[in-house]
Write an enzyme that holds these catalytic residues in place. Structure first.
Site, PDB file in Angstrom:
ATOM      1  N   GLU A  59      42.244 -31.803   2.679  1.00 25.69           N
ATOM      2  CA  GLU A  59      42.240 -30.335   2.676  1.00 25.69           C
ATOM      3  C   GLU A  59      43.656 -29.783   2.600  1.00 25.69           C
ATOM      4  OE1 GLU A  59      40.813 -32.489   4.642  1.00 25.69           O
ATOM      5  OE2 GLU A  59      38.996 -31.724   5.595  1.00 25.69           O
ATOM      6  N   SER A 178      35.053 -75.913 -10.327  1.00 33.11           N
ATOM      7  CA  SER A 178      34.471 -74.575 -10.521  1.00 33.11           C
ATOM      8  C   SER A 178      35.380 -73.637 -11.311  1.00 33.11           C
ATOM      9  CB  SER A 178      34.152 -73.944  -9.163  1.00 33.11           C
ATOM     10  OG  SER A 178      35.348 -73.721  -8.456  1.00 33.11           O
ATOM     11  N   GLY A 284      32.021 -70.687   0.665  1.00 32.58           N
ATOM     12  CA  GLY A 284      31.166 -71.686   0.039  1.00 32.58           C
ATOM     13  C   GLY A 284      29.706 -71.492   0.421  1.00 32.58           C
ATOM     14  N   ALA A 285      28.877 -72.416  -0.056  1.00 34.71           N
ATOM     15  CA  ALA A 285      27.425 -72.250   0.044  1.00 34.71           C
ATOM     16  C   ALA A 285      26.904 -72.264   1.481  1.00 34.71           C
ATOM     17  CB  ALA A 285      26.738 -73.351  -0.761  1.00 34.71           C
ATOM     18  N   ARG A 286      27.570 -73.001   2.356  1.00 40.83           N
ATOM     19  CA  ARG A 286      27.038 -73.087   3.711  1.00 40.83           C
ATOM     20  C   ARG A 286      27.366 -71.852   4.544  1.00 40.83           C
ATOM     21  NH1 ARG A 286      28.355 -78.432   6.651  1.00 40.83           N
ATOM     22  NH2 ARG A 286      29.395 -78.807   4.670  1.00 40.83           N
ATOM     23  N   SER A 288      28.218 -68.927   3.344  1.00 42.14           N
ATOM     24  CA  SER A 288      27.506 -67.799   2.719  1.00 42.14           C
ATOM     25  C   SER A 288      26.056 -67.763   3.200  1.00 42.14           C
ATOM     26  CB  SER A 288      27.546 -67.919   1.194  1.00 42.14           C
ATOM     27  OG  SER A 288      28.872 -67.797   0.725  1.00 42.14           O
TER      28      SER A 288
HETATM   29  C1  AOF Z   1      39.474 -34.749   7.188  1.00 42.90           C
HETATM   30  N1  AOF Z   1      40.035 -34.901   5.971  1.00 42.90           N
HETATM   31  O1  AOF Z   1      40.981 -36.138   4.394  1.00 42.90           O
HETATM   32  C2  AOF Z   1      40.199 -37.238   6.312  1.00 42.90           C
HETATM   33  C3  AOF Z   1      39.548 -37.081   7.560  1.00 42.90           C
HETATM   34  O2  AOF Z   1      44.502 -40.020  12.491  1.00 42.90           O
HETATM   35  P1  AOF Z   1      44.177 -38.935  11.522  1.00 42.90           P
HETATM   36  O3  AOF Z   1      44.767 -37.598  11.916  1.00 42.90           O
HETATM   37  O4  AOF Z   1      44.515 -39.292  10.101  1.00 42.90           O
HETATM   38  O5  AOF Z   1      42.594 -38.730  11.603  1.00 42.90           O
HETATM   39  C4  AOF Z   1      41.735 -39.716  11.119  1.00 42.90           C
HETATM   40  C5  AOF Z   1      40.313 -39.252  11.238  1.00 42.90           C
HETATM   41  O6  AOF Z   1      40.134 -38.020  10.529  1.00 42.90           O
HETATM   42  C6  AOF Z   1      39.323 -40.216  10.595  1.00 42.90           C
HETATM   43  O7  AOF Z   1      38.884 -41.202  11.502  1.00 42.90           O
HETATM   44  C7  AOF Z   1      38.194 -39.289  10.179  1.00 42.90           C
HETATM   45  O8  AOF Z   1      37.360 -38.973  11.267  1.00 42.90           O
HETATM   46  C8  AOF Z   1      38.960 -38.039   9.758  1.00 42.90           C
HETATM   47  N2  AOF Z   1      39.304 -38.164   8.335  1.00 42.90           N
HETATM   48  N3  AOF Z   1      39.182 -35.838   7.937  1.00 42.90           N
HETATM   49  O9  AOF Z   1      39.240 -33.628   7.610  1.00 42.90           O
HETATM   50  C9  AOF Z   1      40.422 -36.082   5.506  1.00 42.90           C
HETATM   51  N4  AOF Z   1      40.620 -38.450   5.876  1.00 42.90           N
HETATM   52 ZN    ZN Z   2      41.473 -33.579   8.704  1.00 43.98          ZN
END
Ligand code: AOF
Ligand code: ZN
Length: 348
Positions: A59, A178, A284-286, A288
Site C-alpha cells: 500500500e 538418472s 528419493g522414492a522412500r 517421498s
Molecule cells: C500489508 N501489506 O504488503 C504486507 C502485509 O513485519 P512487517 O511490518 O513487515 O509485517 C509483516 C506482516 O504484515 C505479515 O505477517 C502480514 O500479516 C502483513 N503483510 N500487510 O498490509 C503488505 N506484506
Molecule cells: Zn501493511
C-alpha cells in the site's frame, strides 16, 4: 463489512494488484507477497508490491507511486490482495496510511490470517468511514501465499513434493542413473520452485548418491538472485550416516539442518523455529513415500518426460498398497508443456 459487493471493474483491478504481488514471490518471505493498485476516476494512479520483509508494504509503495506522479488519491479505491495491516511490525500500519491518504474505498481479496491482523485492519478502515469490500478474486490471490495462509491457520507449512519421471512413472535406472530424464527447460523450471521455497528437504540417500547443491542459481527468475533469501536445506538422516562438514555440497554449508527425528516434527519445527512456510521435498522414492503415506504433501509436482524406462527402473514412490481402496488420491490442478516435458500439478 460488505462481502464482495463487486463493482463493475473490481476483478480487473484486483487482477492487476495480483500481478503486482507476483513480483515479490521469491523475496518477501517470511512475509506474504502482496500487491496494491489505486484507482481514481477509472484511472490507475498508483501501483506497488511488497518486495521484502523489513521494507514498506504494498500500500505504501502504491501511494508513493501516485504521489510521485503527482496524482490525487482522495476518494480513490485501493485494491489490495491482502487485508491492510493494523499492527506495527517492522513497518507502521498500512490501514493508517490509507486513512491518512483519504482513500474512499478499499477492495480486499483476502483477510490477513496473521493473528496480529485478522480483521482488525478492516475494522480500523471502517471506523474511519472507508467502504471496505472483501473477497474480490480471493482464490486467485490465495495462490500467492499458500504457505503463509496454511502456516498461520495450522502452524504447518505448505508442502510441495517434486518428482521428475518417465511416462511409466520411473525416476532412475536400477543402477541409480538418472541424469537426465527430463529436458533442460523442465530442470530450469525447478529453479522457480526452489526460489519460492523457504526450505528444501532431501534425504541422506540422495545426498550420498547425487551430491546435489539444491541451490538457487537461475538468471531466469526475473529478480536479482542476491535478493532471494537462501532456502534452508534439510537433510533427513534417520540412520545417522552423515555429519555437517562432510564432503558433500549441502553439508559444507552451515545453513543446512541434519534432521534425525520424524518428519511431522520437522515440519512443525520449520514453521515455529525457522518461519519456513513453503517447503519443497526433493528426495528419493522412500522419503517421498513417507511424506505421501503420512499425508503431509499438499501439492505433488510431476515433470513427466515422454520416455519409457521399463520395470527394472526405480518407481516414484517406494511403498506398497494392498487394496485399491487404500490408494493415495490426488486431483489434477494444472497441466502445462515445458519444452518436451509435461508439467503436472496435483493437489490433495
Ligand atoms: C500489508 N501489506 O504488503 C504486507 C502485509 O513485519 P512487517 O511490518 O513487515 O509485517 C509483516 C506482516 O504484515 C505479515 O505477517 C502480514 O500479516 C502483513 N503483510 N500487510 O498490509 C503488505 N506484506
Ligand atoms: Zn501493511
Amino acid at each position: 463489512m460488505n462481502t464482495a459487493i463487486m463493482q463493475a471493474d473490481d476483478a480487473h483491478y484486483m487482477t492487476l494488484a495480483i500481478k503486482q504481488a507476483w513480483q515479490g514471490i521469491y523475496t518477501t518471505r517470511p512475509n506474504p507477497a502482496v500487491g496494491c493498485v489505486i484507482v481514481k476516476d477509472g484511472m490507475v494512479v498508483g501501483q506497488g508490491f511488497h518486495p521484502k520483509a523489513g521494507q514498506p508494504h504494498a500500500e505504501v509503495f502504491a501511494l508513493q507511486d501516485a504521489y510521485n506522479k503527482g496524482c490525487d488519491v482522495v476518494g480513490a479505491t485501493a485494491y489490495v490482495t491482502l487485508e491492510p495491516c493494523s499492527h506495527t511490525g517492522r513497518t507502521p500500519p498500512c490501514a493508517d496510511a490509507l486513512i491518512e491518504a483519504k482513500i474512499g474505498r478499499v477492495a480486499i481479496a483476502n483477510v490477513d490470517p496473521n493473528p496480529q491482523v485478522a480483521g482488525s485492519g478492516i475494522a480500523k478502515l471502517q471506523a474511519a468511514g472507508i467502504t471496505v469490500d472483501v473477497g474480490v478474486c480471493s482464490d486467485e490471490a490465495a495462490e500467492l501465499n499458500r504457505g503463509f495462509f496454511k502456516a498461520m491457520q495450522w502452524q504447518m507449512p505448505y508442502v510441495r513434493l517434486k518428482v521428475a519421471a518417465s511416462l511409466d512413472g520411473r525416476t532412475a535406472m536400477a543402477s541409480g542413473e538418472s541424469k537426465w530424464i527430463t529436458g533442460e527447460q523442465a530442470r530450469e523450471d525447478v529453479q522457480k520452485l526452489r526460489a519460492r521455497s523457504a526450505a528444501i528437504i532431501t534425504g541422506s540417500g540422495t545426498v550420498i548418491a547425487d551430491n546435489p547443491a539444491l541451490s538457487v542459481r537461475s538468471q531466469l527468475l526475473g529478480v536479482d538472485v542476491a535478493q532471494i533469501p537462501t532456502p534452508k536445506i534439510v537433510v533427513i538422516d534417520r540412520s545417522q550416516k552423515l555429519s555437517i562438514g562432510d564432503d558433500f555440497q549441502v553439508l559444507r554449508d552451515d545453513n543446512t539442518l541434519l534432521w534425525r527425528q520424524d518428519i511431522l516434527t520437522l515440519l512443525k519445527t520449520l514453521v515455529q523455529k525457522y518461519q519456513c512456510y513453503d517447503v519443497l521435498v526433493e528426495a528419493g522414492a522412500r522419503l517421498s513415500a513417507a511424506f505421501i503415506q503420512q499425508n503431509l504433501v499438499d501439492e505433488l509436482i510431476v515433470y513427466q518426460s515422454p520416455c519409457i524406462l521399463g520395470s527394472s527402473a526405480r518407481a516414484m514412490f517406494d511403498f506398497n498398497i494392498d487394496n485399491l481402496s487404500e490408494r493415495q488420491q490426488f486431483w489434477l490442478q494444472s497441466v502445462n508443456h515445458i519444452g518436451r516435458d509435461l508439467h503436472l500439478i496435483y493437489r490433495r
